[in-house]
Scaffold this active site. Structure first.
Site, PDB file in Angstrom:
ATOM      1  N   PHE A 175       5.010  -8.704  22.007  1.00  0.00           N
ATOM      2  CA  PHE A 175       4.403  -8.264  21.098  1.00  0.00           C
ATOM      3  C   PHE A 175       4.780  -6.406  20.313  1.00  0.00           C
ATOM      4  CE2 PHE A 175       1.277  -4.741  19.867  1.00  0.00           C
ATOM      5  CZ  PHE A 175       0.538  -5.016  18.741  1.00  0.00           C
ATOM      6  N   GLN A 176       4.956  -6.498  19.569  1.00  0.00           N
ATOM      7  CA  GLN A 176       5.564  -5.126  19.072  1.00  0.00           C
ATOM      8  C   GLN A 176       6.748  -4.469  19.898  1.00  0.00           C
ATOM      9  OE1 GLN A 176       3.181  -1.699  19.426  1.00  0.00           O
ATOM     10  NE2 GLN A 176       2.664  -2.121  17.409  1.00  0.00           N
ATOM     11  N   LYS A 191       7.871   0.024  29.322  1.00  0.00           N
ATOM     12  CA  LYS A 191       6.985   0.512  29.791  1.00  0.00           C
ATOM     13  C   LYS A 191       6.219   0.117  31.624  1.00  0.00           C
ATOM     14  CE  LYS A 191       1.294   1.090  29.303  1.00  0.00           C
ATOM     15  NZ  LYS A 191       0.351  -0.041  27.744  1.00  0.00           N
ATOM     16  N   MET A 241      18.122  13.551  -9.842  1.00  0.00           N
ATOM     17  CA  MET A 241      19.611  13.101 -10.022  1.00  0.00           C
ATOM     18  C   MET A 241      20.143  11.928 -10.264  1.00  0.00           C
ATOM     19  SD  MET A 241      22.292  14.968  -8.776  1.00  0.00           S
ATOM     20  CE  MET A 241      22.799  16.023  -7.463  1.00  0.00           C
ATOM     21  N   GLU A 294       6.748   8.281  12.002  1.00  0.00           N
ATOM     22  CA  GLU A 294       8.028   8.602  13.085  1.00  0.00           C
ATOM     23  C   GLU A 294       8.648   9.366  12.261  1.00  0.00           C
ATOM     24  OE1 GLU A 294       5.637   6.154  13.714  1.00  0.00           O
ATOM     25  OE2 GLU A 294       5.086   5.865  14.927  1.00  0.00           O
TER      26      GLU A 294
HETATM   27  C1  LIG Z   1      23.245  14.669  -3.686  1.00  0.00           C
HETATM   28  C2  LIG Z   1      23.983  15.335  -2.374  1.00  0.00           C
HETATM   29  C3  LIG Z   1      25.459  15.977  -3.357  1.00  0.00           C
HETATM   30  C4  LIG Z   1      26.498  17.050  -2.793  1.00  0.00           C
HETATM   31  N1  LIG Z   1      26.760  17.280  -2.453  1.00  0.00           N
HETATM   32  C5  LIG Z   1      28.221  18.208  -1.849  1.00  0.00           C
HETATM   33  C6  LIG Z   1      28.856  19.005  -2.877  1.00  0.00           C
HETATM   34  O1  LIG Z   1      29.136  19.014  -4.084  1.00  0.00           O
HETATM   35  N2  LIG Z   1      30.069  20.330  -1.721  1.00  0.00           N
HETATM   36  C7  LIG Z   1      29.433  19.656  -0.454  1.00  0.00           C
HETATM   37  O2  LIG Z   1      30.468  20.218   0.289  1.00  0.00           O
HETATM   38  N3  LIG Z   1      28.808  18.466   0.207  1.00  0.00           N
HETATM   39  C8  LIG Z   1      28.267  18.065  -0.094  1.00  0.00           C
HETATM   40  N4  LIG Z   1      27.689  16.839   0.294  1.00  0.00           N
HETATM   41  C9  LIG Z   1      27.254  16.590   1.422  1.00  0.00           C
HETATM   42  C10 LIG Z   1      28.236  16.161   1.873  1.00  0.00           C
HETATM   43  O3  LIG Z   1      28.087  15.125   1.693  1.00  0.00           O
HETATM   44  C11 LIG Z   1      28.985  15.874   3.426  1.00  0.00           C
HETATM   45  O4  LIG Z   1      27.353  15.865   4.404  1.00  0.00           O
HETATM   46  C12 LIG Z   1      29.361  16.833   3.423  1.00  0.00           C
HETATM   47  O5  LIG Z   1      30.523  17.797   2.504  1.00  0.00           O
HETATM   48  C13 LIG Z   1      29.401  17.119   4.619  1.00  0.00           C
HETATM   49  O6  LIG Z   1      30.094  18.610   5.607  1.00  0.00           O
HETATM   50  P1  LIG Z   1      31.353  18.713   6.529  1.00  0.00           P
HETATM   51  O7  LIG Z   1      32.443  18.490   5.808  1.00  0.00           O
HETATM   52  O8  LIG Z   1      31.000  20.454   6.327  1.00  0.00           O
HETATM   53  O9  LIG Z   1      30.749  18.231   7.487  1.00  0.00           O
HETATM   54  P2  LIG Z   1      30.027  18.128   8.588  1.00  0.00           P
HETATM   55  O10 LIG Z   1      29.024  16.556   8.470  1.00  0.00           O
HETATM   56  O11 LIG Z   1      28.691  19.261   8.619  1.00  0.00           O
HETATM   57  O12 LIG Z   1      30.432  17.590  10.074  1.00  0.00           O
HETATM   58  C14 LIG Z   1      30.385  19.008  10.954  1.00  0.00           C
HETATM   59  C15 LIG Z   1      32.194  18.395  11.256  1.00  0.00           C
HETATM   60  O13 LIG Z   1      32.322  19.776  12.032  1.00  0.00           O
HETATM   61  C16 LIG Z   1      32.518  18.826  13.386  1.00  0.00           C
HETATM   62  N5  LIG Z   1      32.158  20.008  14.178  1.00  0.00           N
HETATM   63  C17 LIG Z   1      30.765  20.000  14.863  1.00  0.00           C
HETATM   64  N6  LIG Z   1      30.934  20.531  16.104  1.00  0.00           N
HETATM   65  C18 LIG Z   1      32.041  21.762  15.845  1.00  0.00           C
HETATM   66  C19 LIG Z   1      32.861  22.664  17.115  1.00  0.00           C
HETATM   67  N7  LIG Z   1      31.347  22.838  17.514  1.00  0.00           N
HETATM   68  N8  LIG Z   1      33.583  22.842  17.001  1.00  0.00           N
HETATM   69  C20 LIG Z   1      34.372  22.653  16.385  1.00  0.00           C
HETATM   70  N9  LIG Z   1      33.839  21.324  15.579  1.00  0.00           N
HETATM   71  C21 LIG Z   1      32.881  21.180  15.230  1.00  0.00           C
HETATM   72  C22 LIG Z   1      32.220  17.538  13.581  1.00  0.00           C
HETATM   73  O14 LIG Z   1      32.898  16.942  14.157  1.00  0.00           O
HETATM   74  C23 LIG Z   1      32.782  17.340  12.331  1.00  0.00           C
HETATM   75  O15 LIG Z   1      33.715  16.947  11.490  1.00  0.00           O
HETATM   76  C24 LIG Z   1      26.023  16.278  -0.632  1.00  0.00           C
HETATM   77  C25 LIG Z   1      25.064  15.303  -0.290  1.00  0.00           C
HETATM   78  C26 LIG Z   1      24.372  15.804  -1.441  1.00  0.00           C
HETATM   79  C27 LIG Z   1      22.689  14.881  -0.247  1.00  0.00           C
HETATM   80  C1  LIG Z   2      15.541   7.934   0.453  1.00  0.00           C
HETATM   81  C2  LIG Z   2      16.282   7.735  -0.443  1.00  0.00           C
HETATM   82  N1  LIG Z   2      15.900   6.610  -1.475  1.00  0.00           N
HETATM   83  C3  LIG Z   2      16.906   7.205  -2.722  1.00  0.00           C
HETATM   84  C4  LIG Z   2      17.974   7.513  -2.624  1.00  0.00           C
HETATM   85  C5  LIG Z   2      18.567   7.921  -3.825  1.00  0.00           C
HETATM   86  N2  LIG Z   2      18.055   9.275  -4.293  1.00  0.00           N
HETATM   87  C6  LIG Z   2      19.199  10.541  -4.778  1.00  0.00           C
HETATM   88  S1  LIG Z   2      18.050  11.559  -5.905  1.00  0.00           S
HETATM   89  C7  LIG Z   2      17.746  10.830  -5.465  1.00  0.00           C
HETATM   90  C8  LIG Z   2      16.280  11.229  -6.966  1.00  0.00           C
HETATM   91  C9  LIG Z   2      15.804  12.512  -6.136  1.00  0.00           C
HETATM   92  O1  LIG Z   2      14.402  12.574  -7.208  1.00  0.00           O
HETATM   93  P1  LIG Z   2      13.664  13.917  -6.831  1.00  0.00           P
HETATM   94  O2  LIG Z   2      13.191  14.469  -5.783  1.00  0.00           O
HETATM   95  O3  LIG Z   2      12.704  13.959  -8.413  1.00  0.00           O
HETATM   96  O4  LIG Z   2      14.783  15.433  -7.091  1.00  0.00           O
HETATM   97  P2  LIG Z   2      15.741  15.875  -8.430  1.00  0.00           P
HETATM   98  O5  LIG Z   2      16.849  15.060  -8.275  1.00  0.00           O
HETATM   99  O6  LIG Z   2      14.914  16.116  -9.790  1.00  0.00           O
HETATM  100  O7  LIG Z   2      15.410  17.285  -8.335  1.00  0.00           O
HETATM  101  C10 LIG Z   2      17.486   9.208  -5.567  1.00  0.00           C
HETATM  102  C11 LIG Z   2      15.970   8.402  -5.410  1.00  0.00           C
HETATM  103  C12 LIG Z   2      17.909   8.701  -1.211  1.00  0.00           C
HETATM  104  N3  LIG Z   2      18.896   9.829  -1.773  1.00  0.00           N
HETATM  105  N4  LIG Z   2      16.692   8.530  -0.374  1.00  0.00           N
END
Ligand SMILES: Cc1cc2nc3c(=O)[nH]c(=O)nc-3n(C[C@H](O)[C@H](O)[C@H](O)COP(=O)(O)OP(=O)(O)OC[C@H]3O[C@@H](n4cnc5c(N)ncnc54)[C@H](O)[C@@H]3O)c2cc1C
Ligand SMILES: Cc1ncc(C[n+]2csc(CCOP(=O)(O)OP(=O)(O)O)c2C)c(N)n1
Ligand SMILES: [Mg+2]
Lengths: 569, 163
Positions: free
Chosen positions: A115-116, A165, A481, A53
């Site tokens: 159940f469930q 249901k 990471m 799911e």
């Molecule tokens: C491993 C990892 C590393 C990351 N590193 C980075 C990084 O280096 N740099 C980075 O930028 N992010 C990074 N992120 C992502 C970060 O966690 C956030 O998800 C991201 O920065 C949020 O983006 P945003 O501010 O554009 O907001 P979003 O989450 O895209 O939110 C959108 C915003 O726009 C508004 N909005 C939506 N629709 C409309 C509309 N029609 N008109 C006006 N406003 C609207 C919403 O209200 C909200 O405030 C990383 C994520 C991961 C998993």
């Molecule tokens: C469901 C979930 N569990 C744990 C994490 C924490 N986490 C972020 S990046 C990462 C490693 C991912 O490894 P891989 O998919 O091999 O990517 P790589 O960083 O090596 O490119 C982990 C464990 C997560 N983001 N999501």
């Protein structure tokens, strides 16, 4: 027609049809058997049976991200609903419009530890835009209409409709409302004219202007308006991870992504600008780092967002504008064109000179002479081979950052990733959703050997639907990471970030009926990609690239540090 | 700063848990919360007393407004308003303190609404500070049980919250 009575199950299916839904992702079970029986009898939409799911919800989510339509998933009660929660939370964090219909135990059994039975409305409450428990079949059609309306308007988000249901068996007359209005829900779409004027004046007065865009530009279908305004102004622009493609990345005005793994030029310009225009972005902690450090430099901030609670949440702003990006930017554009102010071209030129000094540091360079496959190189080649036109989904980790950094998206809705929740396991089901929505398009799923194993069972769904997805596995043999953080911040104590056994991915792909390729040398990268998108165009190809396990994502801002405190290599 | 926030919301099952869940999920504190249907049975009115900096209170009102079931939010502390709270307090009332308790109830304009040979139950209404004052004024060892409703609030004069 109106006097003909339909069962609740028939009503669910008719509502989806009348909403214009073409694809539904789901998994059956006891509580939704009546609904599935009606799905069996209809032809208005296709139902894609997934293997878990969570995948149904990610697929529906990515379907929405890549089209702008509302994604739909159906799951059964109990474990079906709990399996869906990660997918729902993923969509919630990134503001993705989606309707999830969950089965529930019969009304009379609710609260009996039946159940469930789980309290789906209670469990999902903190990670949905809204949810409903339908207690009367006569409310069903209106509730579903409301769900679609709420999911798609204002700041989009997932809505759960929990249907017991017995409600799917009860009957009533059916009428799908053409529209609904709710006295408690009236999102603002039009920005305040006075505020917009103030914003334009402030922007034009800037000596060191900066434009920072986010997911809101993509979600609000405002890429055209934003691009036009930025080009007219000639101001530097950056984007968050979620906004990539909202402005064409290859353009010279674009400074690259900002934030934790953003470019020097984007982060420094963000820190040192005197007027900042934030558009549909929410000043996330991964973006501005430490807000105290950010606040050290004085700058005036204009913030456009449809959700008032995104404004002045982490950073105080000077000119808040609540409204839809497309409408507000269009209005700003009109005023700029009408000539309500003059840009200080001398100052702008000096500002660009400064920015170019940051840009020439070329922070995205990497070792191109290595005998090992560099992950950055694979992404560059992927860009070349697909002509920059692919839909790219990703999982979470280093590979996600490299995909974002080295594939310069020039259109919105092409870059599909989990940013807010950072859900490993998102990539492959997301690629399914995208490919279902765009059957002829090139779809690549950039993943890691950790992430892909979180929803690898979906290779089976891909076979059933003959989805020609290309799985680009950047296999560094580590949870990269995590390993990177341990290397930098935990004195190289690599706790549980290395899996000593991995499956033979080529055989695994083959076992699922797909093409598997192993690539170990840099010189074979391009051929493999060309084969995948050429010779094996119509097949799912799983390419296991053995990449340099020591490679790290740069630049990097350590958690809690500020935008100008980047680690560069 | 202490704030008293009033909201009108759809009288739906689960609406209360959305508000309570919002406060716990975002780490806002609730000093008290009261809720009951209004003269229009489709609406409930809730009064929440909370504390936080201006920034936190701004977020609280925005987040409350964002809840789909919430129709209207007003920070009563922004203008002139009246607050009342009801307290039922059961006090020891035997021997020589029986008269004393009656007098205290009178001074605080309370009413004795239940009597036994050992106790009085006193009903008091007023701003929270008055109820606190009563509890401070009587001998602590004489207090058997207290129950308070938390504050309800309403704007003064033309300050009306209605839809
Ligand atoms: C491993 C990892 C590393 C990351 N590193 C980075 C990084 O280096 N740099 C980075 O930028 N992010 C990074 N992120 C992502 C970060 O966690 C956030 O998800 C991201 O920065 C949020 O983006 P945003 O501010 O554009 O907001 P979003 O989450 O895209 O939110 C959108 C915003 O726009 C508004 N909005 C939506 N629709 C409309 C509309 N029609 N008109 C006006 N406003 C609207 C919403 O209200 C909200 O405030 C990383 C994520 C991961 C998993
Ligand atoms: C469901 C979930 N569990 C744990 C994490 C924490 N986490 C972020 S990046 C990462 C490693 C991912 O490894 P891989 O998919 O091999 O990517 P790589 O960083 O090596 O490119 C982990 C464990 C997560 N983001 N999501
Ligand atoms: Mg890895």
């Amino acid at each position: 027609m109106a006097d003909m009575e339909l069962t609740g199950a028939e009503i669910v299916v008719r509502c989806l049809r009348d909403e214009g839904i073409k694809h539904v992702f789901g998994y059956p079970g006891g509580a939704v058997l009546n609904i599935y029986d009606e799905i069996y009898k209809q032809t208005a939409f296709e139902h894609i049976l997934v293997r878990h799911e969570q995948a149904a919800v990610h697929a529906a989510d990515a379907y929405a991200r890549s089209t702008g339509l509302v994604g739909v998933a159906i799951v059964t009660s109990g474990p079906g609903a709990t399996n869906a929660v990660t997918g729902i939370a993923t969509a919630y964090m990134d503001s993705i419009p989606m309707v999830v219909i969950s089965g529930q135990v019969p009304t009379a059994a609710i609260g009996q530890d039946a159940f469930q039975e789980v309290d789906t409305v209670g469990i999902t409450r903190p990670c949905v835009k809204h949810n409903f428990l339908v207690k009367d079949v006569r409310d069903l059609a209106t509730t579903i209409k409301k769900a679609f309306y709420i999911a798609a308007t204002g700041r989009p988000g997932p809505v759960v409709v929990d249907v017991p249901k017995d409600i799917t068996q009860h009957t009533c007359a059916y009428e799908y409302p053409a529209f609904v209005s709710m006295r408690s829900y009236n999102p603002t779409s039009k920005g305040h004219a006075g505020q917009i004027k103030k914003a334009v004046q402030m922007l034009l007065e800037a000596k060191r202007p900066m434009i920072y865009t986010g997911g809101g530009v993509v979600l609000g279908n405002a890429a055209t308006q934003v691009t036009e305004m930025v080009r007219l102004l000639g101001f530097p622009i950056t984007s968050t991870l979620m906004g990539l493609g909202g402005y064409p990345a290859p353009d010279v005005l674009f400074l690259g992504m900002l934030g934790m793994h953003g470019t020097i030029e984007a982060n420094m310009a963000m820190q040192h600008c005197d007027v900042l225009l934030a558009v549909g972005a929410r000043f996330d902690d991964r973006v501005i780092g430490n807000p105290k450090h950010f606040a050290k430099e004085a700058r005036r901030i204009i913030h456009i967002d449809v959700d008032p609670s995104s404004i002045s949440k982490r950073v105080r702003v000077d000119v808040p504008i609540v409204g839809e990006v497309a409408q507000v930017v269009e209005e700003m554009l009109k005023q700029i064109q009408a000539g309500i102010g003059q840009i200080d071209q001398t100052a702008l030129k000096a500002w660009w000179t400064q920015i170019e000094l940051w840009r020439v540091q070329d922070c995205m360079k990497y070792d191109r002479s290595s005998s090992r496959i560099k992950p950055q190189y694979v992404i560059e080649k992927l860009y070349e081979v697909t002509g920059g036109q692919a839909y790219v989904t990703s999982d979470v980790g280093q590979h996600q950052m490299w995909a974002a950094q080295y594939y310069p998206f020039d259109q919105p809705r092409r870059w599909i990733n989990s940013g807010g929740l950072g859900t490993m396991g998102f990539g492959l089901p997301a690629a399914m959703g995208v490919q279902m929505a765009h059957p002829g398009a090139q779809v690549a799923c950039v993943t890691g050997e950790g992430s892909i194993q979180m929803n690898i069972q979906e290779l089976s769904t891909c076979k059933e639907w003959k989805l020609p997805i290309k799985v680009i596995l950047l296999n560094n043999g580590v949870l990269g990471m995590v390993r990177q953080w341990q290397q930098f911040f935990y004195e190289e104590r690599y706790a549980e970030s290395h899996m000593t056994s991995l499956p033979d991915f080529v055989k695994l792909a083959e076992a699922y009926g797909h093409v598997g390729l192993l690539v170990e040398k840099p010189e074979d990268v391009e051929t493999a990609l060309r084969d995948a998108f050429g010779k094996y165009k119509d097949r799912l190809v799983f390419i296991n690239f053995l990449t340099d396990p020591g490679e790290n994502v740069f630049p990097m801002i350590p958690a809690g540090k500020g935008l100008s405190e980047m680690i560069l290599v | 700063m202490r704030h008293i926030i009033s909201l009108l919301m759809e009288n739906e099952a689960g609406a209360l848990s959305r508000v309570a869940g919002l406060f716990s999920a975002r780490g806002y504190n609730i000093e008290s919360l009261t809720v009951a249907p209004t003269e229009d049975a489709t609406l409930s009115r809730m009064t929440i007393v909370t504390r936080g900096s201006d920034d936190v209170i701004e977020q609280i009102t925005k987040q409350l407004n964002k809840l789909i079931d919430v129709v209207k939010v007003q920070d009563l502390s922004d203008g002139s308003h009246i607050e009342r709270e009801l307290m039922l307090v059961k006090v020891r009332a035997s021997g020589e303190i029986r008269e004393e308790m009656k007098r205290m109830a009178d001074i605080f304009r309370g009413r004795i609404i239940d009597v036994s040979d050992k106790t009085y139950t006193i009903e008091l209404t007023g701003p929270g500070s008055k109820l606190d004052a009563f509890l401070g004024a009587v001998d602590a060892t004489a207090i058997v049980e207290t129950v308070r409703t938390g504050a309800s609030g309403i704007g003064r004069g033309d300050r009306i919250m209605k839809i």
